[in-house]
Design an enzyme around this catalytic site. Structure first.
Site, PDB file in Angstrom:
ATOM      1  N   ASP A 269       0.857  -1.173   0.000  1.00  0.00           N
ATOM      2  CA  ASP A 269       0.000   0.000   0.000  1.00  0.00           C
ATOM      3  C   ASP A 269       0.907   1.241   0.000  1.00  0.00           C
ATOM      4  O   ASP A 269       2.138   1.132   0.070  1.00  0.00           O
ATOM      5  CB  ASP A 269      -0.978  -0.017   1.194  1.00  0.00           C
TER       6      ASP A 269
HETATM    7  C1  BGC Z   1      -5.079   3.187   0.256  1.00  0.00           C
HETATM    8  C2  BGC Z   1      -5.266   2.203  -0.872  1.00  0.00           C
HETATM    9  C3  BGC Z   1      -5.104   2.880  -2.209  1.00  0.00           C
HETATM   10  C4  BGC Z   1      -3.750   3.565  -2.236  1.00  0.00           C
HETATM   11  C5  BGC Z   1      -3.420   4.219  -3.560  1.00  0.00           C
HETATM   12  C6  BGC Z   1      -3.843   4.013   0.095  1.00  0.00           C
HETATM   13  O1  BGC Z   1      -3.789   5.027   1.040  1.00  0.00           O
HETATM   14  O2  BGC Z   1      -5.048   2.481   1.476  1.00  0.00           O
HETATM   15  O3  BGC Z   1      -6.519   1.601  -0.768  1.00  0.00           O
HETATM   16  O4  BGC Z   1      -5.252   1.960  -3.246  1.00  0.00           O
HETATM   17  O5  BGC Z   1      -3.710   4.539  -1.209  1.00  0.00           O
HETATM   18  O6  BGC Z   1      -4.170   5.338  -3.804  1.00  0.00           O
END
Ligand code: BGC
Length: 743
Positions: A269
Site C-alpha cells: 500500500d
Molecule cells: C489506500 C489504498 C489505495 C492507495 C493508492 C492508500 O492510502 O489504502 O486503498 O489503493 O492509497 O491510492
C-alpha cells in the site's frame, strides 16, 4: 521448502527472454510504483522526477495519470527512452465507478444483487480503460465489524460469505476472464489482510486475531477473489502477529502463495514498506529487504526497493534470485495485459467519447443506487409519496452536489451529480417542491476543516442555525409532507475518517426533532458511509430510507424510490448498533457459555447494565413498501450424507399492494463442533421479484461443502452432527428446522 510454487506456473518465453537481458538495476526498476501526483495522495509523499526515472528504467508502473494522450506519453517515455523499452502498468483507484460513479461499495453490497455488482465493475473497467488505466486498486474486500472505522464504506460489510460473493462479482466485472481485451483491467484484491479489524476502529491501527477467526471470518473474501483470478494483491497497513503485512512472510508466502496458490503479483500500500520503520522493524534498508524476502513484489511510492535493494544484494542480505522472481511477476502481468506486444493498447483517443459517461452507464448507476437503498422504518404508509404532493424538501444534503459521490471517488466529478431537489423535479414534475437547508451538516468549523480536505463537503451557512431552522419550518408549514435529507458528508467516512461517535451530527438532530413535532408526515432520507447509531430517530414518528452515498445519479435514484417507481429492496450488510459501546457487534458472533435468554437483565449472563444486547438493526434487515410472508420452511431430507445434497425450501408470498423484490436468506447453526460455532451463518441468499399477491417457493441446495470450516489445526473440514436452519428476510429469525450431517 524453497520456491515450490514457482514450478506450478509455466514460464512465458517472452518474459524469460526479457529477464535474461536485464541488469539487476533494471529488475529492481520494475518493482517500483510511482505517482507523479494528479490523483489523491493518501500519504505525505508524492514521487519526484518521475520522467527521469522512467527513462532510466527505474519504474515498473505509475498511478494518478489518465487520458489516452497522457498515458501514451508515459508509455513512450518508457518504450522509446529506457534501454529495454518495457511498458508501464498504469494504475488507479477505481473503487465504485470511474466517471460514472456508483454508490459506495457498502451501499452496492446492500443490493445483494451480484449480477448488478458485476455489471458496475464491468462499466467501471470499460470507462477506466478508455482513459488509459490497465490496473485497478479494487476490490477492497476487508471484512469489518467496526463502523467507527471510516473505510467500512469501501467494503461489503461484516460477513465472509456475502463478502466472498461480492469479491468474486467484482473481479469478474473488472477482468472478465480475459485480460487481453482492451476493456478489461487487472483487479487488485486488497488489503491483505485484516485491515478492517483495526483496534478501536482507528485507521491504520494494529490488528491482533486468532488464526481460527482469521481463517473462518476474515480471510475468505480475499481467497475468493484470488480463486476468481484476481491478478494482483495489495498488502494492508496493519500488522498481523506483530509483523506488518508488507513484510509478513507467513502472509505473503506461506498463506498466499503456498496455501492459496496465488500466481500474480503483490503490491504494497501507499508507502507501507517505509512505514515499517515507524512500526519498529528497522531502517529503510532493513524494511525493504524484509518486504522483498517476505514476498512483496512492488513498492508503492516509497522507493525503498529502488534505493536500497541493490546494496542489500551486494551485501548478501537479499539474493538476486529473489529480485528476479518479483520482476518476473511484474513482467508476467504486463504480458497478461498484452502490453509487451502493444504498449499503446489503452491509448485509443476515440474511446473516452464513446465509452465514458454514456447514457447506458448512467442508467446502470441510477438502477444500482436505487437497489442499494434500505428502508429502515415505515411510518403510517407515508411512502411512497404521491407525484402531486406539496413537499417540503429540507436538510443540508437535499440540494447538494459535493456529497453525492461518496468517499474514494477520485476519478468522479461531483459537479455531474444530480442533487435530490433536481431528481424530485425530474421524476415528479407535477409535485410542488419547496426547498430549505434547515441545518448545517455540522455547525463546528474545526470539524468542517478536517472533513473538507478534498473540497467543500461541510459548508457552514452564514445564517445562524436558528435562522436556518426557522426557514425550514416556514416551508414545512405550507407542505403536505416533509422529506429531510440528512446524515454524513462524504469525507466523514472513508480513509483516515474514523469516528468515535457515529450518530447524526447534533446540528441535524435538532432539525429532525423539530420536523417530527410539526404534525406533518416526515420522511428521513439518510446518507452515510457507515452504519450510524440512530436509536432516537428510530423512535420518532418518521419513515427512514437509508441511501448511503448514492453516486452520480443520486437525486434521480432517490426520487425513483421516494415516488414509488422503484420499491426499495436493499438489506443491511453490516449491523447497526444502538450505541458505540456495543461495538464490535455482528450477527455471526460465536456462542458464549452464558448467553442471555432475553433482553431482561440477569446477573451473571452475557449482557450490559446500560444497553440492550441486540443491535438496533440486524444484518440482513430491510423493509419494502409491500410485505413478504414466509411459510412452509422445510428440508427435503433430515439426513445429509457427506457425498449428498439436501434442499431447504421456503414459500415467500408478497401479501402487500406493491410489486417488490425480496432478498431471501438462509442461515444455519452448527450445534456441536470442535471450535465454538457462530450463533448463525449465512449460507445462501436469492433476490426474487414478486408481483403483489404472488408467491414463490425458493430452494437452497446444501452439500457438505457449505458446512465446512477451519478447525483448530486450520484444516478445512466438516464435522458430522446436528445443524439448525431458518429462511427469512433478515438475520434475526428463529430456527425452523434441523438436519443431521453424516459421514
Ligand atoms: C489506500 C489504498 C489505495 C492507495 C493508492 C492508500 O492510502 O489504502 O486503498 O489503493 O492509497 O491510492
Amino acid at each position: 521448502m524453497g520456491f515450490s510454487w514457482l514450478q506450478a506456473q509455466e514460464r512465458i518465453p517472452q518474459v524469460e527472454e526479457l529477464l535474461g537481458k536485464m541488469t539487476l538495476e533494471e529488475k529492481i526498476g520494475q518493482l517500483n510504483l510511482l505517482t507523479p501526483g494528479g490523483g489523491v495522495a493518501t500519504g505525505s509523499v508524492v514521487s519526484e522526477d518521475v520522467e527521469a526515472k522512467i527513462r532510466a528504467g527505474n519504474v515498473g508502473g505509475i498511478f494518478g495519470v489518465s487520458s489516452p494522450e497522457k498515458v501514451r506519453q508515459a508509455q513512450e517515455l518508457a518504450v522509446k527512452n529506457s534501454r529495454l523499452g518495457i511498458p508501464l502498468l498504469i494504475g488507479s483507484d477505481v473503487i465504485h465507478g470511474y466517471k460514472t460513479t456508483f454508490p459506495i461499495p457498502l451501499g452496492l453490497s446492500s443490493s445483494w444483487d451480484m449480477d448488478l455488482i458485476e455489471e458496475t465493475a464491468k462499466v467501471a473497467a470499460r470507462e477506466a480503460t478508455a482513459d488509459g488505466i490497465n490496473w485497478n486498486f479494487s476490490p477492497m474486500v476487508d471484512i469489518s465489524r467496526d463502523p467507527r472505522w471510516g473505510r467500512v464504506a469501501e467494503g461489503a460489510g461484516e460477513d465472509a460469505y456475502l463478502g466472498s460473493q461480492v469479491a468474486r462479482a467484482m473481479v469478474r466485472g473488472y477482468q472478465q476472464d480475459d485480460l487481453t481485451r482492451p476493456e478489461t483491467m487487472i483487479a487488485t484484491v486488497k488489503h491483505l489482510a485484516l485491515y478492517g479489524a483495526s483496534e478501536g476502529g482507528r485507521d491504520y491501527n494494529r490488528v491482533d486475531m486468532s488464526r481460527t477467526k482469521m481463517f473462518n471470518e476474515y480471510l475468505p473474501p480475499y481467497k475468493a477473489a484470488i480463486d476468481e483470478g484476481a491478478a494482483s494483491v495489495m498488502t494492508s497497513f496493519n500488522d498481523i502477529d506483530g509483523v506488518p503485512a508488507s513484510g509478513n512472510k507467513w502472509l505473503l508466502t506461506d498463506l498466499l502463495r503456498e496455501r492459496w496458490g496465488f500466481e500474480g503479483f503483490v503490491v504494497s500500500d501507499y508507502t507501507s514498506v517505509n512505514e515499517m520503520i515507524a512500526h519498529g522493524m528497522g531502517d529503510l534498508q532493513d524494511v525493504s529487504a524484509l518486504a522483498i524476502k517476505a514476498g512483496l513484489d512492488m513498492d508503492m511510492v516509497g522507493e525503498g526497493f529502488l534505493t536500497t535493494l541493490q546494496k542489500s544484494v551486494e551485501e548478501g542480505r537479499v539474493s538476486e534470485e529473489e529480485i528476479t522472481i518479483a520482476a518476473r511477476r511484474i513482467l508476467e502481468a504486463k504480458h497478461k495485459l498484452g502490453l509487451l506486444d502493444d504498449p499503446y493498447k489503452y491509448s485509443d483517443e476515440s474511446r473516452p467519447e464513446r465509452d465514458i459517461l454514456t447514457d447506458e452507464h448512467r442508467k446502470t448507476a441510477r438502477k444500482a443506487a436505487a437497489s442499494s437503498f434500505v428502508l429502515l422504518k415505515k411510518h403510517n404508509n407515508t411512502l411512497p409519496l404521491s407525484k402531486n404532493a406539496k413537499i417540503a424538501l429540507v436538510g443540508p444534503l437535499a440540494n447538494d452536489k459535493n456529497n453525492m459521490l461518496g468517499t474514494w471517488a477520485p476519478t468522479g466529478d461531483p459537479s455531474l451529480s444530480i442533487p435530490i431537489l433536481e431528481g424530485f423535479r425530474n421524476v415528479a414534475p407535477n409535485a410542488t417542491v419547496t426547498y430549505a437547508k434547515g441545518a448545517n451538516i455540522s455547525d463546528d468549523p474545526e470539524y468542517a476543516k478536517k472533513v473538507n480536505v478534498f473540497g467543500p463537503r461541510i459548508e457552514i451557512s452564514e445564517e445562524s442555525p436558528e435562522e436556518l431552522l426557522k426557514e425550514a419550518m416556514d416551508v414545512v408549514e405550507n407542505a403536505d409532507v416533509v422529506v429531510a435529507v440528512v446524515g454524513e458528508a462524504t469525507e466523514m467516512s472513508g480513509e483516515a475518517a474514523s469516528r468515535t461517535e457515529i450518530s447524526i451530527p447534533e446540528s441535524q438532530k435538532k432539525l429532525i426533532r423539530e420536523l417530527s413535532q410539526s404534525g406533518k408526515p416526515v420522511v428521513l432520507v439518510l446518507m452515510s458511509g457507515r452504519p450510524l447509531t440512530i436509536p432516537e430517530e428510530m423512535q420518532l414518528p418518521v419513515s427512514i430510507l437509508q441511501v448511503w452515498h448514492p453516486g452520480v445519479e443520486a437525486g434521480n435514484a432517490i426520487a425513483d424510490v421516494v415516488f414509488g417507481d422503484i420499491n426499495p429492496s436493499g438489506k443491511l450488510t453490516a449491523t447497526w448498533p444502538h450505541n458505540v459501546g456495543q461495538i464490535p457487534i455482528y450477527y455471526g458472533m460465536r456462542t458464549t457459555g452464558r448467553p442471555a435468554a432475553s433482553e431482561e437483565f440477569e446477573k451473571f449472563k452475557s449482557n450490559y447494565l446500560d444497553s440492550p444486547i441486540a443491535p438496533l438493526l440486524p444484518f440482513g434487515y430491510g423493509l419494502s413498501y409491500t410485505n413478504f410472508e414466509y411459510s412452509d420452511v422445510k428440508v427435503s431430507d433430515n439426513t445429509l450424507n457427506s457425498n449428498g445434497e439436501i434442499i431447504v425450501s421456503a414459500t415467500v408470498a408478497n401479501t402487500g399492494e406493491y410489486d417488490g423484490e425480496e432478498v431471501v436468506q438462509l442461515y444455519i447453526h452448527d450445534k456441536v463442533r470442535s471450535i465454538t460455532p457462530p450463533m448463525k451463518e449465512l449460507k445462501g441468499f436469492q433476490k426474487i421479484n414478486l408481483k403483489a399477491g404472488e408467491s414463490q417457493t425458493v430452494e437452497f441446495n446444501i452439500s457438505v461443502e457449505d458446512l465446512k470450516f477451519y478447525n483448530g489445526n486450520l484444516e478445512y473440514v466438516f464435522e458430522p452432527g446436528e445443524f439448525e436452519f431458518f429462511v427469512a428476510g433478515s438475520s434475526d429469525g428463529e430456527f425452523q428446522g434441523t438436519f443431521n450431517l453424516e459421514e
